[in-house]
Design a protein around this motif. Structure first.
Motif, PDB file in Angstrom:
ATOM      1  N   ALA A 101       2.033  15.103  -1.511  1.00 38.89           N
ATOM      2  CA  ALA A 101       0.625  15.171  -1.920  1.00 38.89           C
ATOM      3  C   ALA A 101      -0.051  13.818  -1.724  1.00 38.89           C
ATOM      4  O   ALA A 101      -1.186  13.738  -1.246  1.00 38.89           O
ATOM      5  N   MET A 102       0.646  12.730  -2.083  1.00 42.88           N
ATOM      6  CA  MET A 102       0.075  11.391  -1.909  1.00 42.88           C
ATOM      7  C   MET A 102      -0.045  11.006  -0.443  1.00 42.88           C
ATOM      8  O   MET A 102      -0.999  10.314  -0.057  1.00 42.88           O
ATOM      9  N   VAL A 103       0.886  11.454   0.376  1.00 40.85           N
ATOM     10  CA  VAL A 103       0.797  11.192   1.812  1.00 40.85           C
ATOM     11  C   VAL A 103      -0.417  11.921   2.392  1.00 40.85           C
ATOM     12  O   VAL A 103      -1.173  11.365   3.183  1.00 40.85           O
ATOM     13  N   GLN A 104      -0.627  13.154   1.972  1.00 47.94           N
ATOM     14  CA  GLN A 104      -1.754  13.952   2.467  1.00 47.94           C
ATOM     15  C   GLN A 104      -3.092  13.482   1.910  1.00 47.94           C
ATOM     16  O   GLN A 104      -4.111  13.560   2.590  1.00 47.94           O
ATOM     17  N   HIS A 105      -3.085  13.009   0.668  1.00 47.32           N
ATOM     18  CA  HIS A 105      -4.322  12.619  -0.026  1.00 47.32           C
ATOM     19  C   HIS A 105      -4.111  11.247  -0.664  1.00 47.32           C
ATOM     20  O   HIS A 105      -3.833  11.142  -1.864  1.00 47.32           O
ATOM     21  N   SER A 106      -4.252  10.200   0.120  1.00 43.04           N
ATOM     22  CA  SER A 106      -3.943   8.857  -0.381  1.00 43.04           C
ATOM     23  C   SER A 106      -4.831   8.448  -1.559  1.00 43.04           C
ATOM     24  O   SER A 106      -4.465   7.558  -2.326  1.00 43.04           O
ATOM     25  N   ILE A 107      -5.961   9.111  -1.747  1.00 37.93           N
ATOM     26  CA  ILE A 107      -6.826   8.814  -2.894  1.00 37.93           C
ATOM     27  C   ILE A 107      -6.094   9.078  -4.214  1.00 37.93           C
ATOM     28  O   ILE A 107      -6.457   8.542  -5.262  1.00 37.93           O
ATOM     29  N   LEU A 108      -5.037   9.888  -4.176  1.00 38.77           N
ATOM     30  CA  LEU A 108      -4.264  10.194  -5.368  1.00 38.77           C
ATOM     31  C   LEU A 108      -3.393   9.024  -5.834  1.00 38.77           C
ATOM     32  O   LEU A 108      -2.912   9.014  -6.963  1.00 38.77           O
ATOM     33  N   ILE A 109      -3.177   8.035  -4.981  1.00 42.24           N
ATOM     34  CA  ILE A 109      -2.295   6.917  -5.312  1.00 42.24           C
ATOM     35  C   ILE A 109      -2.999   5.963  -6.269  1.00 42.24           C
ATOM     36  O   ILE A 109      -4.104   5.486  -5.988  1.00 42.24           O
ATOM     37  N   GLU A 110      -2.331   5.694  -7.387  1.00 39.16           N
ATOM     38  CA  GLU A 110      -2.868   4.750  -8.372  1.00 39.16           C
ATOM     39  C   GLU A 110      -3.049   3.385  -7.718  1.00 39.16           C
ATOM     40  O   GLU A 110      -2.320   3.023  -6.803  1.00 39.16           O
ATOM     41  N   ARG A 111      -4.015   2.645  -8.197  1.00 35.36           N
ATOM     42  CA  ARG A 111      -4.327   1.354  -7.628  1.00 35.36           C
ATOM     43  C   ARG A 111      -4.716   0.379  -8.719  1.00 35.36           C
ATOM     44  O   ARG A 111      -5.069   0.818  -9.817  1.00 35.36           O
ATOM     45  N   PRO A 112      -4.676  -0.862  -8.406  1.00 31.97           N
ATOM     46  CA  PRO A 112      -4.122  -1.514  -7.221  1.00 31.97           C
ATOM     47  C   PRO A 112      -2.612  -1.718  -7.382  1.00 31.97           C
ATOM     48  O   PRO A 112      -2.117  -1.959  -8.471  1.00 31.97           O
ATOM     49  N   ILE A 113      -1.903  -1.595  -6.286  1.00 31.93           N
ATOM     50  CA  ILE A 113      -0.474  -1.891  -6.274  1.00 31.93           C
ATOM     51  C   ILE A 113      -0.308  -3.248  -5.607  1.00 31.93           C
ATOM     52  O   ILE A 113      -0.850  -3.480  -4.526  1.00 31.93           O
ATOM     53  N   VAL A 114       0.426  -4.125  -6.274  1.00 27.97           N
ATOM     54  CA  VAL A 114       0.699  -5.446  -5.726  1.00 27.97           C
ATOM     55  C   VAL A 114       2.208  -5.552  -5.540  1.00 27.97           C
ATOM     56  O   VAL A 114       2.980  -5.250  -6.449  1.00 27.97           O
ATOM     57  N   VAL A 115       2.607  -5.978  -4.334  1.00 32.27           N
ATOM     58  CA  VAL A 115       4.017  -6.042  -3.963  1.00 32.27           C
ATOM     59  C   VAL A 115       4.374  -7.470  -3.591  1.00 32.27           C
ATOM     60  O   VAL A 115       3.628  -8.131  -2.861  1.00 32.27           O
ATOM     61  N   SER A 116       5.526  -7.908  -4.084  1.00 32.69           N
ATOM     62  CA  SER A 116       6.073  -9.202  -3.703  1.00 32.69           C
ATOM     63  C   SER A 116       7.576  -9.033  -3.550  1.00 32.69           C
ATOM     64  O   SER A 116       8.280  -8.801  -4.539  1.00 32.69           O
ATOM     65  N   GLY A 117       8.046  -9.085  -2.320  1.00 27.34           N
ATOM     66  CA  GLY A 117       9.473  -8.887  -2.070  1.00 27.34           C
ATOM     67  C   GLY A 117       9.919  -7.511  -2.506  1.00 27.34           C
ATOM     68  O   GLY A 117       9.353  -6.510  -2.089  1.00 27.34           O
ATOM     69  N   ASN A 118      10.923  -7.476  -3.385  1.00 25.09           N
ATOM     70  CA  ASN A 118      11.462  -6.203  -3.871  1.00 25.09           C
ATOM     71  C   ASN A 118      10.858  -5.765  -5.185  1.00 25.09           C
ATOM     72  O   ASN A 118      11.378  -4.870  -5.835  1.00 25.09           O
ATOM     73  N   GLN A 119       9.770  -6.417  -5.584  1.00 20.34           N
ATOM     74  CA  GLN A 119       9.107  -6.072  -6.834  1.00 20.34           C
ATOM     75  C   GLN A 119       7.688  -5.596  -6.553  1.00 20.34           C
ATOM     76  O   GLN A 119       7.055  -6.051  -5.602  1.00 20.34           O
ATOM     77  N   ALA A 120       7.212  -4.726  -7.410  1.00 22.36           N
ATOM     78  CA  ALA A 120       5.833  -4.244  -7.300  1.00 22.36           C
ATOM     79  C   ALA A 120       5.332  -3.878  -8.684  1.00 22.36           C
ATOM     80  O   ALA A 120       6.125  -3.540  -9.574  1.00 22.36           O
ATOM     81  N   VAL A 121       4.025  -3.961  -8.851  1.00 21.98           N
ATOM     82  CA  VAL A 121       3.383  -3.546 -10.101  1.00 21.98           C
ATOM     83  C   VAL A 121       2.094  -2.820  -9.760  1.00 21.98           C
ATOM     84  O   VAL A 121       1.466  -3.090  -8.741  1.00 21.98           O
ATOM     85  N   VAL A 122       1.732  -1.899 -10.632  1.00 19.02           N
ATOM     86  CA  VAL A 122       0.377  -1.357 -10.624  1.00 19.02           C
ATOM     87  C   VAL A 122      -0.378  -2.285 -11.559  1.00 19.02           C
ATOM     88  O   VAL A 122      -0.035  -2.397 -12.730  1.00 19.02           O
ATOM     89  N   ALA A 123      -1.361  -2.983 -11.035  1.00 21.15           N
ATOM     90  CA  ALA A 123      -2.040  -4.045 -11.786  1.00 21.15           C
ATOM     91  C   ALA A 123      -3.049  -3.480 -12.779  1.00 21.15           C
ATOM     92  O   ALA A 123      -4.239  -3.759 -12.730  1.00 21.15           O
ATOM     93  N   ARG A 124      -2.566  -2.671 -13.684  1.00 21.15           N
ATOM     94  CA  ARG A 124      -3.328  -2.108 -14.792  1.00 21.15           C
ATOM     95  C   ARG A 124      -2.472  -2.258 -16.028  1.00 21.15           C
ATOM     96  O   ARG A 124      -1.497  -1.520 -16.140  1.00 21.15           O
ATOM     97  N   PRO A 125      -2.719  -3.200 -16.853  1.00 22.31           N
ATOM     98  CA  PRO A 125      -3.821  -4.151 -16.835  1.00 22.31           C
ATOM     99  C   PRO A 125      -3.603  -5.248 -15.784  1.00 22.31           C
ATOM    100  O   PRO A 125      -2.497  -5.446 -15.300  1.00 22.31           O
ATOM    101  N   LEU A 126      -4.658  -5.937 -15.499  1.00 19.11           N
ATOM    102  CA  LEU A 126      -4.669  -6.964 -14.462  1.00 19.11           C
ATOM    103  C   LEU A 126      -3.575  -8.002 -14.658  1.00 19.11           C
ATOM    104  O   LEU A 126      -3.009  -8.500 -13.698  1.00 19.11           O
TER     105      LEU A 126
END
Length: 114
Positions: free
Chosen positions: A81-106
């Motif tokens: 579903a997310m591949v078909q409708h990328s608007i469904l992906i929560e944002r913003p996602i920040v990635v550094s190496g093997n780690q990632a966060v959804v920056a909510r809260p900032l």
């Protein structure tokens, strides 16, 4: 290099981008609505975030409300579903190496900027 999956129409995403600019660390902006992640990239993001696919779904989006609300789908189906409708992906996602966060809260970005 740090990456941000960014939607310029989103206030939280713009704030995250500003925080990265202020950090003076090198980063790449990925406009995921224009160049959506494919299934393999999305699986990689999910793994780095340490969440289930359903946890990355924006449940306020029109497409979710029209097609997916109150449905119980498999992880694979949510990924599709997310591949078909990328608007469904929560944002913003920040990635550094093997780690990632959804920056909510900032402030979650700080986990990656250490």
């Amino acid at each position: 290099m740090i990456q941000i999956y960014h939607n310029n129409r989103c206030t939280k995403s713009r704030q995250a981008l500003e925080a990265l600019e202020t950090s003076r660390k090198a980063f790449e902006v990925i406009y995921y609505l224009e160049t959506p992640p494919d299934l393999l990239q999305l699986k990689g993001l999910i793994e780095k975030l340490g969440v289930k696919p359903i946890e990355l779904i924006r449940k306020t989006e029109k497409i979710y409300l029209e097609k997916y609300k109150n449905k119980s789908l498999s992880d694979e189906a949510w990924l599709e579903a997310m591949v078909q409708h990328s608007i469904l992906i929560e944002r913003p996602i920040v990635v550094s190496g093997n780690q990632a966060v959804v920056a909510r809260p900032l402030e979650k970005i700080n986990e990656l900027l250490k």
